[in-house]
Design a protein around this motif. Structure first.
Motif, mmCIF file in Angstrom:
data_model
loop_
_atom_site.group_PDB
_atom_site.id
_atom_site.type_symbol
_atom_site.label_atom_id
_atom_site.label_comp_id
_atom_site.label_asym_id
_atom_site.label_seq_id
_atom_site.Cartn_x
_atom_site.Cartn_y
_atom_site.Cartn_z
ATOM 1 N N PRO A 45 -9.508 3.894 -8.845
ATOM 2 C CA PRO A 45 -10.355 2.688 -8.841
ATOM 3 C C PRO A 45 -11.388 2.640 -9.977
ATOM 4 O O PRO A 45 -11.753 1.560 -10.423
ATOM 5 C CB PRO A 45 -11.054 2.745 -7.478
ATOM 6 C CG PRO A 45 -10.162 3.577 -6.626
ATOM 7 C CD PRO A 45 -9.526 4.575 -7.554
ATOM 8 N N GLU A 82 -5.181 1.161 -8.073
ATOM 9 C CA GLU A 82 -5.125 1.729 -6.722
ATOM 10 C C GLU A 82 -5.151 3.258 -6.785
ATOM 11 O O GLU A 82 -5.786 3.904 -5.960
ATOM 12 C CB GLU A 82 -3.855 1.256 -6.010
ATOM 13 C CG GLU A 82 -3.742 1.725 -4.574
ATOM 14 C CD GLU A 82 -2.503 1.182 -3.882
ATOM 15 O OE1 GLU A 82 -2.606 0.822 -2.708
ATOM 16 O OE2 GLU A 82 -1.433 1.124 -4.517
ATOM 17 N N GLU A 83 -4.496 3.820 -7.791
ATOM 18 C CA GLU A 83 -4.474 5.269 -7.957
ATOM 19 C C GLU A 83 -5.824 5.806 -8.445
ATOM 20 O O GLU A 83 -6.188 6.929 -8.148
ATOM 21 C CB GLU A 83 -3.383 5.665 -8.969
ATOM 22 C CG GLU A 83 -1.981 5.371 -8.503
ATOM 23 C CD GLU A 83 -1.546 6.233 -7.342
ATOM 24 O OE1 GLU A 83 -1.758 7.459 -7.397
ATOM 25 O OE2 GLU A 83 -1.018 5.673 -6.365
ATOM 26 N N THR A 109 -2.354 -3.282 -10.738
ATOM 27 C CA THR A 109 -2.788 -2.999 -9.369
ATOM 28 C C THR A 109 -2.456 -1.575 -8.977
ATOM 29 O O THR A 109 -3.267 -0.864 -8.384
ATOM 30 C CB THR A 109 -2.127 -3.993 -8.387
ATOM 31 O OG1 THR A 109 -2.460 -5.313 -8.791
ATOM 32 C CG2 THR A 109 -2.593 -3.764 -6.969
ATOM 33 N N TRP A 110 -1.249 -1.135 -9.322
ATOM 34 C CA TRP A 110 -0.837 0.236 -9.013
ATOM 35 C C TRP A 110 -1.759 1.235 -9.698
ATOM 36 O O TRP A 110 -2.228 2.191 -9.073
ATOM 37 C CB TRP A 110 0.609 0.454 -9.442
ATOM 38 C CG TRP A 110 1.014 1.886 -9.377
ATOM 39 C CD1 TRP A 110 1.364 2.588 -8.253
ATOM 40 C CD2 TRP A 110 1.079 2.799 -10.461
ATOM 41 N NE1 TRP A 110 1.648 3.880 -8.592
ATOM 42 C CE2 TRP A 110 1.478 4.042 -9.946
ATOM 43 C CE3 TRP A 110 0.831 2.705 -11.826
ATOM 44 C CZ2 TRP A 110 1.649 5.169 -10.739
ATOM 45 C CZ3 TRP A 110 0.989 3.828 -12.608
ATOM 46 C CH2 TRP A 110 1.403 5.039 -12.071
ATOM 47 N N ASP A 127 0.866 -1.174 0.000
ATOM 48 C CA ASP A 127 0.000 0.000 0.000
ATOM 49 C C ASP A 127 0.905 1.228 0.000
ATOM 50 O O ASP A 127 1.715 1.412 0.908
ATOM 51 C CB ASP A 127 -0.902 -0.012 1.239
ATOM 52 C CG ASP A 127 -1.921 1.101 1.232
ATOM 53 O OD1 ASP A 127 -1.545 2.271 1.000
ATOM 54 O OD2 ASP A 127 -3.106 0.815 1.489
#
Length: 150
Positions: free
Chosen positions: A130, A127-128, A123-124, A105
Motif C-alpha cells: 500500500p 494491494e501487495e 491494484t494488484w 482479494d
C-alpha cells in the motif's frame, strides 16, 4: 535426495525427485509428477478445438463465477472498468480487445469488480504494498512541479 528416483502412477514412469513437487509442510514428493499435473491442467482448460482456453472454465475454476454472473457484472458496469471508467484497450493474441479482468482479494478470494488490465495491475501492486501508491504519487508530482527527485 537429488538422485532419488520416484515412481509416478499416472504416467507409469520412474523419474528423478526433481520432476516432482513437494507436499505442503513435507519433503515427500507430491504425486503425480510435474509433467502429469501440467498435462491435467492444460486438459481442464482446453476447449473442443484444443488451442483456446475457455473463458467459462477460467471463470469457474479460478473465481467460482458463471459466464452469466460475469455478463451481469459487465452489464452493471456498462462494459467499463470500475476504476478508470474506460473500456479495455489491451489486445489479445488475435488482436481483439481483451475482456475486463475479474478483480478479487488474493487472500480471501472475494470478487470485487471488473477492471481493465492496466487498473488491475496497479491494484494488484498496491494491494501487495500500500505504501507504493504514496511513492508513485510523490514521484509523479515531483516531475509535474519541475523538481525531479534526486
Amino acid at each position: 535426495m537429488d538422485d532419488e528416483l520416484v515412481y509416478c502412477g499416472k504416467c507409469g514412469e520412474t523419474k528423478p525427485r526433481s520432476a516432482f513437487y513437494s507436499l505442503q509442510h513435507s519433503t515427500a514428493p507430491r504425486r503425480p509428477c510435474k509433467a502429469c499435473l501440467l498435462a491435467d491442467k492444460r486438459a481442464r482448460y482446453a476447449t473442443q478445438d484444443g488451442d483456446r482456453i475457455s473463458h467459462a472454465q477460467v471463470l469457474r475454476e479460478k473465481y467460482n463465477l458463471t459466464p452469466r454472473q460475469y455478463e451481469a457484472m459487465l452489464k452493471a458496469q456498462q462494459g467499463l472498468c470500475a476504476i478508470c471508467r474506460k473500456p479495455e484497450t489491451a489486445r489479445g493474441r488475435g488482436g481483439a480487445p481483451r475482456r475486463l479482468a475479474v478483480d478479487h482479494d488474493h487472500r480471501t478470494g472475494e470478487i470485487r469488480k471488473l477492471l481493465c488490465q492496466r487498473c488491475n495491475l496497479v491494484t494488484w501492486a498496491v494491494e501487495e504494498n500500500p505504501d507504493l501508491l504514496d511513492a508513485i504519487r510523490y514521484y509523479l508530482l515531483s516531475y509535474q512541479r519541475g523538481f525531479p527527485p534526486r
